[in-house]
Design a protein around this motif. Structure first.
Motif, mmCIF file in Angstrom:
data_model
loop_
_atom_site.group_PDB
_atom_site.id
_atom_site.type_symbol
_atom_site.label_atom_id
_atom_site.label_comp_id
_atom_site.label_asym_id
_atom_site.label_seq_id
_atom_site.Cartn_x
_atom_site.Cartn_y
_atom_site.Cartn_z
ATOM 1 N N LEU A 148 7.904 46.857 12.287
ATOM 2 C CA LEU A 148 8.068 45.505 12.833
ATOM 3 C C LEU A 148 9.495 44.976 12.718
ATOM 4 C CD1 LEU A 148 4.804 43.885 11.422
ATOM 5 C CD2 LEU A 148 5.234 44.508 13.805
ATOM 6 N N VAL A 149 10.123 45.235 11.589
ATOM 7 C CA VAL A 149 11.455 44.684 11.340
ATOM 8 C C VAL A 149 12.538 45.613 11.867
ATOM 9 C CG1 VAL A 149 13.070 43.899 9.572
ATOM 10 C CG2 VAL A 149 10.617 43.432 9.319
ATOM 11 N N ASP A 150 12.520 46.866 11.421
ATOM 12 C CA ASP A 150 13.614 47.786 11.753
ATOM 13 C C ASP A 150 13.538 48.289 13.190
ATOM 14 O OD1 ASP A 150 14.551 47.535 9.140
ATOM 15 O OD2 ASP A 150 13.330 49.199 8.424
ATOM 16 N N LEU A 151 12.351 48.678 13.637
ATOM 17 C CA LEU A 151 12.202 49.184 15.005
ATOM 18 C C LEU A 151 11.845 48.078 15.987
ATOM 19 C CD1 LEU A 151 10.323 52.551 14.383
ATOM 20 C CD2 LEU A 151 12.536 52.299 15.494
ATOM 21 N N GLY A 152 10.870 47.248 15.635
ATOM 22 C CA GLY A 152 10.379 46.234 16.562
ATOM 23 C C GLY A 152 11.284 45.032 16.715
ATOM 24 N N ASN A 153 12.153 44.787 15.721
ATOM 25 C CA ASN A 153 13.036 43.611 15.764
ATOM 26 C C ASN A 153 12.262 42.331 16.068
ATOM 27 O OD1 ASN A 153 15.595 44.998 15.337
ATOM 28 N ND2 ASN A 153 15.312 45.836 17.389
ATOM 29 N N VAL A 164 5.690 43.097 21.156
ATOM 30 C CA VAL A 164 5.663 44.293 20.311
ATOM 31 C C VAL A 164 4.218 44.623 19.962
ATOM 32 C CG1 VAL A 164 6.356 45.331 18.109
ATOM 33 C CG2 VAL A 164 7.928 43.803 19.315
ATOM 34 N N VAL A 165 3.853 45.876 20.172
ATOM 35 C CA VAL A 165 2.564 46.398 19.711
ATOM 36 C C VAL A 165 2.838 47.320 18.542
ATOM 37 C CG1 VAL A 165 0.558 47.822 20.251
ATOM 38 C CG2 VAL A 165 1.490 46.289 21.999
ATOM 39 N N LEU A 166 2.159 47.093 17.412
ATOM 40 C CA LEU A 166 2.194 48.037 16.294
ATOM 41 C C LEU A 166 0.849 48.738 16.257
ATOM 42 C CD1 LEU A 166 3.724 49.228 13.867
ATOM 43 C CD2 LEU A 166 2.576 47.521 12.449
ATOM 44 N N ASP A 167 0.872 50.035 16.539
ATOM 45 C CA ASP A 167 -0.356 50.826 16.627
ATOM 46 C C ASP A 167 -0.586 51.613 15.352
ATOM 47 O OD1 ASP A 167 -2.513 52.535 17.777
ATOM 48 O OD2 ASP A 167 -0.945 54.054 17.543
#
Length: 309
Positions: free
Chosen positions: A134-139, A207-210
């Motif tokens: 969420l933080v590093d990749l999804g920003n 952003v989707v976190l799967d």
């Protein structure tokens, strides 16, 4: 000391408690007397031989540890008596299913008083996966719309809280039986995936976190807004699927969690601010690891399982 090892691949019965010499810390490492060990579904898959991440048996599983520093001969980061936790060495074998672990000091952080050893041991793998996704990749930032698949699982219930702390509007999918559990962590919407198709009721997601994989990853393309980002914790490596996302103007990333003291301290900050808690479904004594792995094998967990030492 005692360790939990296995000499063959197979079911939980291959896990055996044996005596072993204590490890010796290398320069920049510390020796930790372990108080609790977090269990992860990945370890059940490694035990069964579903993929050879750490080679062939014999080996000692485990990465999530919390305990007390016994020796810190050549590092300034910790002193004997410090309470620490972390996820050392992943994806290399860390030998975490043990009473004593030698770990790089850089892969550990001080345990806050607000976390028990059991809670601290439950946090690193799921917390770092969610943070890095969420933080590093999804920003993810204030006002973003975030969809967390599998909100009742280990990564999912932590990800909901991190996304909310970042200021996002959070939607999560969960089974009907987990709805009440998931609602404790503050999502704005909960979609019962057994009753409705999430791709028909969710729209305009940034952003989707799967945490599920398979068809869920494919269908998530339908809910993203232009330029949206799919981050999968199942580390999908499907060139055709990635190409579909890119052709639609979306981003696709797989998060392969790694030790990160900065992110660990970020998680601690959220814990101390009262914005993050990790749910432990059940604890097991060290010598009942096989029983714990039978629960892992059953799936449908709410939060985490932990061994106490």
């Amino acid at each position: 000391m005692r360790v939990i090892t296995q000499h063959a691949l197979g079911g939980p019965e291959v896990l055996t408690v044996v005596d072993a010499p204590e490890p010796r810390p290398l320069p920049t490492e510390v020796l930790v007397r372990v108080r609790a060990i977090g269990l992860n579904p990945l370890e059940a898959r490694l035990r069964a031989g579903e993929f050879p991440l750490i080679g062939r048996p014999p080996f000692v599983l485990g990465w999530d540890v919390s305990g007390v520093v016994e020796d810190a001969p050549q590092t300034w980061r910790f002193r004997p008596g410090d309470e620490v936790f972390g996820m050392p060495l992943f994806p290399r074998a860390a030998g975490g299913y043990a009473e004593v672990v030698a770990a790089p000091a850089l892969h550990l952080v001080r345990k806050p008083a607000s976390l028990s050893h059991v809670e601290a041991a439950a946090l690193p793998v799921v917390g770092l996966t969610a943070w890095q996704g969420l933080v590093d990749l999804g920003n993810v930032s204030e006002g973003d719309r975030v969809l967390v698949h599998g909100g009742g699982g280990g990564v999912g219930h932590v990800a909901i809280q991190i996304a909310k702390a970042l200021g996002a509007y959070v939607i999560t999918t969960a089974s009907r039986g987990k709805r009440e559990f998931v609602e404790r962590f503050g999502p704005d919407e909960v979609v019962d995936y057994g009753a409705v198709d999430f791709a028909e009721v969710v729209r305009d997601v940034d952003v989707v976190l799967d945490t599920i994989g398979g068809e869920t990853v494919e269908r998530s393309l339908e809910v993203l807004r232009p330029g949206g980002h799919l981050v999968t914790a199942t580390a999908e490596d499907d060139p055709a699927l990635i190409a579909r996302y890119e052709a639609a103007g979306m981003r696709f990333s797989g998060v392969a969690v790694d030790p990160d003291p900065v992110a660990l301290r970020g998680l601690v900050d959220l814990v101390e601010a009262g914005r993050l808690r990790v749910h432990v479904q059940r604890t097991f004594p060290f010598d009942r690891v096989a029983d714990a792995h039978r629960v892992l094998d059953g799936g449908h967990l709410q939060g985490k399982l932990v061994l106490t030492v």
